[in-house]
Design a protein around this motif. Structure first.
Motif, PDB file in Angstrom:
ATOM      1  N   THR A 152       0.815  -1.232   0.000  1.00  0.00           N
ATOM      2  CA  THR A 152       0.000   0.000   0.000  1.00  0.00           C
ATOM      3  C   THR A 152       0.841   1.273   0.000  1.00  0.00           C
ATOM      4  O   THR A 152       0.305   2.365  -0.162  1.00  0.00           O
ATOM      5  CB  THR A 152      -0.956   0.025   1.208  1.00  0.00           C
ATOM      6  N   GLY A 153       2.161   1.136   0.187  1.00  0.00           N
ATOM      7  CA  GLY A 153       3.026   2.314   0.129  1.00  0.00           C
ATOM      8  C   GLY A 153       3.432   2.855   1.480  1.00  0.00           C
ATOM      9  O   GLY A 153       3.594   4.069   1.655  1.00  0.00           O
ATOM     10  N   LYS A 154       3.650   1.968   2.438  1.00  0.00           N
ATOM     11  CA  LYS A 154       3.981   2.419   3.803  1.00  0.00           C
ATOM     12  C   LYS A 154       5.336   3.130   3.850  1.00  0.00           C
ATOM     13  O   LYS A 154       5.504   4.109   4.572  1.00  0.00           O
ATOM     14  CB  LYS A 154       3.960   1.228   4.767  1.00  0.00           C
ATOM     15  N   GLU A 155       6.302   2.658   3.061  1.00  0.00           N
ATOM     16  CA  GLU A 155       7.606   3.326   3.068  1.00  0.00           C
ATOM     17  C   GLU A 155       7.524   4.710   2.424  1.00  0.00           C
ATOM     18  O   GLU A 155       8.221   5.637   2.838  1.00  0.00           O
ATOM     19  CB  GLU A 155       8.668   2.486   2.357  1.00  0.00           C
ATOM     20  N   VAL A 156       6.658   4.871   1.417  1.00  0.00           N
ATOM     21  CA  VAL A 156       6.453   6.192   0.808  1.00  0.00           C
ATOM     22  C   VAL A 156       5.954   7.182   1.861  1.00  0.00           C
ATOM     23  O   VAL A 156       6.416   8.330   1.924  1.00  0.00           O
ATOM     24  CB  VAL A 156       5.444   6.104  -0.360  1.00  0.00           C
ATOM     25  N   ILE A 157       5.034   6.727   2.704  1.00  0.00           N
ATOM     26  CA  ILE A 157       4.504   7.595   3.766  1.00  0.00           C
ATOM     27  C   ILE A 157       5.585   7.899   4.790  1.00  0.00           C
ATOM     28  O   ILE A 157       5.734   9.036   5.249  1.00  0.00           O
ATOM     29  CB  ILE A 157       3.289   6.932   4.444  1.00  0.00           C
ATOM     30  N   TRP A 203      -6.691  -6.067  -7.161  1.00  0.00           N
ATOM     31  CA  TRP A 203      -5.369  -5.625  -6.699  1.00  0.00           C
ATOM     32  C   TRP A 203      -4.998  -6.150  -5.312  1.00  0.00           C
ATOM     33  O   TRP A 203      -4.812  -5.386  -4.378  1.00  0.00           O
ATOM     34  CB  TRP A 203      -5.282  -4.096  -6.730  1.00  0.00           C
ATOM     35  N   PRO A 204      -4.851  -7.472  -5.181  1.00  0.00           N
ATOM     36  CA  PRO A 204      -4.412  -8.013  -3.885  1.00  0.00           C
ATOM     37  C   PRO A 204      -3.025  -7.537  -3.480  1.00  0.00           C
ATOM     38  O   PRO A 204      -2.707  -7.482  -2.292  1.00  0.00           O
ATOM     39  CB  PRO A 204      -4.429  -9.538  -4.127  1.00  0.00           C
ATOM     40  N   GLY A 205      -2.173  -7.205  -4.488  1.00  0.00           N
ATOM     41  CA  GLY A 205      -0.830  -6.703  -4.184  1.00  0.00           C
ATOM     42  C   GLY A 205      -0.763  -5.191  -4.078  1.00  0.00           C
ATOM     43  O   GLY A 205       0.321  -4.607  -3.938  1.00  0.00           O
ATOM     44  N   SER A 238      -0.789   7.545  14.480  1.00  0.00           N
ATOM     45  CA  SER A 238      -0.833   6.465  13.501  1.00  0.00           C
ATOM     46  C   SER A 238      -1.442   6.963  12.198  1.00  0.00           C
ATOM     47  O   SER A 238      -2.264   7.879  12.197  1.00  0.00           O
ATOM     48  CB  SER A 238      -1.636   5.272  14.036  1.00  0.00           C
ATOM     49  N   VAL A 239      -1.005   6.342  11.104  1.00  0.00           N
ATOM     50  CA  VAL A 239      -1.541   6.627   9.773  1.00  0.00           C
ATOM     51  C   VAL A 239      -2.002   5.295   9.191  1.00  0.00           C
ATOM     52  O   VAL A 239      -1.226   4.335   9.158  1.00  0.00           O
ATOM     53  CB  VAL A 239      -0.483   7.248   8.846  1.00  0.00           C
ATOM     54  N   SER A 240      -3.252   5.216   8.775  1.00  0.00           N
ATOM     55  CA  SER A 240      -3.790   3.992   8.184  1.00  0.00           C
ATOM     56  C   SER A 240      -3.971   4.194   6.686  1.00  0.00           C
ATOM     57  O   SER A 240      -4.639   5.142   6.263  1.00  0.00           O
ATOM     58  CB  SER A 240      -5.130   3.626   8.825  1.00  0.00           C
ATOM     59  N   LEU A 241      -3.371   3.301   5.893  1.00  0.00           N
ATOM     60  CA  LEU A 241      -3.433   3.416   4.432  1.00  0.00           C
ATOM     61  C   LEU A 241      -4.515   2.498   3.877  1.00  0.00           C
ATOM     62  O   LEU A 241      -4.546   1.304   4.213  1.00  0.00           O
ATOM     63  CB  LEU A 241      -2.084   3.047   3.814  1.00  0.00           C
ATOM     64  N   PRO A 242      -5.393   3.019   3.017  1.00  0.00           N
ATOM     65  CA  PRO A 242      -6.426   2.170   2.419  1.00  0.00           C
ATOM     66  C   PRO A 242      -5.833   1.252   1.359  1.00  0.00           C
ATOM     67  O   PRO A 242      -4.823   1.579   0.731  1.00  0.00           O
ATOM     68  CB  PRO A 242      -7.376   3.196   1.786  1.00  0.00           C
ATOM     69  N   ALA A 243      -6.450   0.089   1.178  1.00  0.00           N
ATOM     70  CA  ALA A 243      -6.056  -0.799   0.088  1.00  0.00           C
ATOM     71  C   ALA A 243      -6.440  -0.160  -1.243  1.00  0.00           C
ATOM     72  O   ALA A 243      -7.350   0.673  -1.303  1.00  0.00           O
ATOM     73  CB  ALA A 243      -6.752  -2.149   0.247  1.00  0.00           C
ATOM     74  N   LEU A 244      -5.758  -0.543  -2.317  1.00  0.00           N
ATOM     75  CA  LEU A 244      -6.027   0.061  -3.624  1.00  0.00           C
ATOM     76  C   LEU A 244      -7.453  -0.229  -4.083  1.00  0.00           C
ATOM     77  O   LEU A 244      -8.078   0.618  -4.734  1.00  0.00           O
ATOM     78  CB  LEU A 244      -5.016  -0.457  -4.647  1.00  0.00           C
ATOM     79  N   ARG A 245      -7.996  -1.395  -3.746  1.00  0.00           N
ATOM     80  CA  ARG A 245      -9.367  -1.728  -4.146  1.00  0.00           C
ATOM     81  C   ARG A 245     -10.390  -0.817  -3.471  1.00  0.00           C
ATOM     82  O   ARG A 245     -11.543  -0.732  -3.904  1.00  0.00           O
ATOM     83  CB  ARG A 245      -9.670  -3.190  -3.809  1.00  0.00           C
ATOM     84  N   GLN A 246      -9.966  -0.132  -2.383  1.00  0.00           N
ATOM     85  CA  GLN A 246     -10.858   0.785  -1.675  1.00  0.00           C
ATOM     86  C   GLN A 246     -10.771   2.206  -2.204  1.00  0.00           C
ATOM     87  O   GLN A 246     -11.512   3.077  -1.753  1.00  0.00           O
ATOM     88  CB  GLN A 246     -10.517   0.780  -0.177  1.00  0.00           C
ATOM     89  N   ARG A 247      -9.879   2.450  -3.147  1.00  0.00           N
ATOM     90  CA  ARG A 247      -9.756   3.789  -3.746  1.00  0.00           C
ATOM     91  C   ARG A 247      -9.510   3.652  -5.252  1.00  0.00           C
ATOM     92  O   ARG A 247      -8.520   4.138  -5.792  1.00  0.00           O
ATOM     93  CB  ARG A 247      -8.650   4.592  -3.067  1.00  0.00           C
ATOM     94  N   PHE A 289      -1.832 -10.767 -12.766  1.00  0.00           N
ATOM     95  CA  PHE A 289      -2.665  -9.954 -13.662  1.00  0.00           C
ATOM     96  C   PHE A 289      -1.824  -9.323 -14.764  1.00  0.00           C
ATOM     97  O   PHE A 289      -0.763  -8.779 -14.519  1.00  0.00           O
ATOM     98  CB  PHE A 289      -3.359  -8.861 -12.840  1.00  0.00           C
ATOM     99  N   ASN A 290      -2.304  -9.405 -15.997  1.00  0.00           N
ATOM    100  CA  ASN A 290      -1.627  -8.778 -17.125  1.00  0.00           C
ATOM    101  C   ASN A 290      -2.605  -7.896 -17.871  1.00  0.00           C
ATOM    102  O   ASN A 290      -3.775  -8.250 -18.046  1.00  0.00           O
ATOM    103  CB  ASN A 290      -1.057  -9.831 -18.079  1.00  0.00           C
ATOM    104  N   LEU A 291      -2.125  -6.745 -18.295  1.00  0.00           N
ATOM    105  CA  LEU A 291      -2.964  -5.816 -19.047  1.00  0.00           C
ATOM    106  C   LEU A 291      -2.834  -6.158 -20.523  1.00  0.00           C
ATOM    107  O   LEU A 291      -1.807  -5.886 -21.136  1.00  0.00           O
ATOM    108  CB  LEU A 291      -2.512  -4.376 -18.781  1.00  0.00           C
TER     109      LEU A 291
END
Length: 450
Positions: free
Chosen positions: A177-182, A358-360, A310-319, A381-383
């Protein structure tokens, strides 16, 4: 009230307040009067463009103390001091501490007006600089933490607020979800940004290895310790220490980390010297640390000590509304990385991206973007690119118009998340016509819902 000409007048003598406020109002100023310095202080709000005019000698609080309190509450508000002749040394000292100017009683109307106008000009310039700075920071963070969803906008605001506090923080979120980016953003937008950002992944390390990595060791402290080693905590001195996957940290190491966080000192492995460290600790986890604390798998005292914020990051499927923006961003990044021109992204492909769960999370999306750019098929998944090369018929006028119409409908459905009323309004066509065109182009509104 005209904010640009607003004066906060503070003097414990009622007759002075009445006389000075009447004088200022005749000169075109709006005045808020206070005989209680604390009440005057509380009236000052963040981002106000007022000027404070106050007496130096007051029974409840003197001018120097009030100046310090005003600077702490609203740093950019100019303060002018009024003083009797005997209080001039105190007024001069206040100017050294940041007061805008001082005037000797009895006040001269012309001089007072001139000084106040100068102070108001400075106040407006200070506020303009702050606004420009805030907008610049907001624009900068939007290029780091990407997304147009409300949830990511809230995350950006939270990061900017926490970055200035210097508190220890836990970042919660699924894998990818990008925790290191945050974590890097908390460092980048903090006063520590010129100091080290040191990251360590606690997962997959034995107790001895992670202990040596974190705390360092003295030469000869164990068999392979040929020379002194500076640990990650010591390397981060003055900056930020990022502990990823902290739920994997052995309990015995958690005990030592707790001491570091409480006392801000470390002791190298094999050493006796206590070394002070100035760090902000940011920890990241994909696990439920509350549940782990209750079951004894994670030390509760360490959790509560770290969880100041604390900071909670949403999953990509939630946004899902962020997927298209993120994908285009990753494709451009990949194009720069591999020195390859990005391919055209077709509406059908955007639909595929939106339908995937997007499970990953964002990490998976980045990988898909890189494979798309390079034209390779990978695991998961492949586009799929549009089948076949364009034929001569595809370039015919009617075919191109059909293709354009389908693209317009698809884009509108994506933007509105499949809301037919909004699409009808956006494209200015009746719902009946819209449904007919969607059926012709085999577009299902359900495929666009987030």
């Amino acid at each position: 009230m005209t904010l640009a000409k607003h004066i906060v007048l503070i003097d414990d003598e009622t007759d002075v307040v009445e006389a000075v406020s009447e004088m200022l109002e005749l000169e075109g100023f709006s005045v808020s009067c206070f005989t209680d310095p604390n009440a005057g202080l509380k009236s000052l709000k963040p981002n106000c463009q007022s000027v404070v005019l106050c007496d130096v000698r007051m029974p409840k609080i003197d001018g120097l103390s009030l100046l310090g309190l005003i600077q702490h509450r609203v740093a950019n508000v100019p303060v002018l001091l009024m003083s009797g002749h005997g209080d001039i040394p105190m007024a001069i000292e206040a100017m050294k501490l940041g007061a805008f100017d001082f005037l000797e009683k009895p006040l001269n109307t012309g001089l007072l007006t001139e000084k106040l106008n100068l102070a108001l000009t400075q106040s407006q310039q200070n506020q303009s600089t702050l606004i420009q700075s805030d907008k610049s920071i907001e624009h900068e963070i939007e290029s780091v933490i990407i997304g147009q969803s409300k949830s990511m906008d809230a995350v950006r605001q939270q990061v900017l607020a926490l970055a200035h506090t210097g508190v220890d923080t836990i970042i919660n979120g699924e894998t990818g979800t990008g925790k290191e980016v945050i974590a890097r953003s908390l460092h980048q937008f903090s006063p520590r940004k010129m100091k080290p950002f040191v990251a360590i992944n606690c997962g997959g390390m034995t107790q001895s290895i992670i202990e040596s990595e974190l705390f360092g060791h003295e030469a000869g402290s164990f068999t392979s310790a040929n020379k002194l080693r500076i640990g990650k905590i010591e390397q981060a001195n003055g900056g930020t220490l990022f502990l990823d996957e902290i739920e994997s940290m052995p309990i015995s190491v958690q005990i030592k980390l707790l001491r570091v966080i409480q006392e801000r000192v470390i002791e190298r492995v094999g050493g006796n010297e206590l070394i002070p460290v100035d760090i902000v600790v940011v920890a990241a986890t994909k696990a439920d640390l509350v549940a782990m604390s209750e079951s004894g798998e994670f030390r509760a005292d360490l959790f509560y000590r770290l969880n100041i914020a604390s900071v909670s990051l949403p999953a990509l499927r939630q946004r899902k509304e962020d997927i298209q923006m993120l994908f285009r961003h990753f494709v451009v990044q990949a194009g720069l990385k591999y020195k390859t021109r990005p391919s055209t992204i077709y509406p059908e492909q955007i639909q595929q991206l939106s339908r995937h769960q997007w499970p990953g999370n964002v990490r998976e999306l980045r990988n898909v973007a890189e494979r798309f750019l390079l034209g390779i098929i990978g695991d998961g998944f492949n586009l799929n690119s549009p089948s076949g090369e364009p034929s001569a018929e595809d370039f015919a006028f009617e075919a191109q118009m059909e293709h354009y119409e389908r693209n317009v409908l698809t884009e509108a459905l994506i933007v509105t998340a499949g809301n037919i009323n909004k699409v009808s309004s956006k494209l200015n066509i009746p719902r009946k016509t819209l449904y007919r065109k969607m059926k012709k182009h085999q577009l299902d509104k359900e495929n666009f819902k987030t």
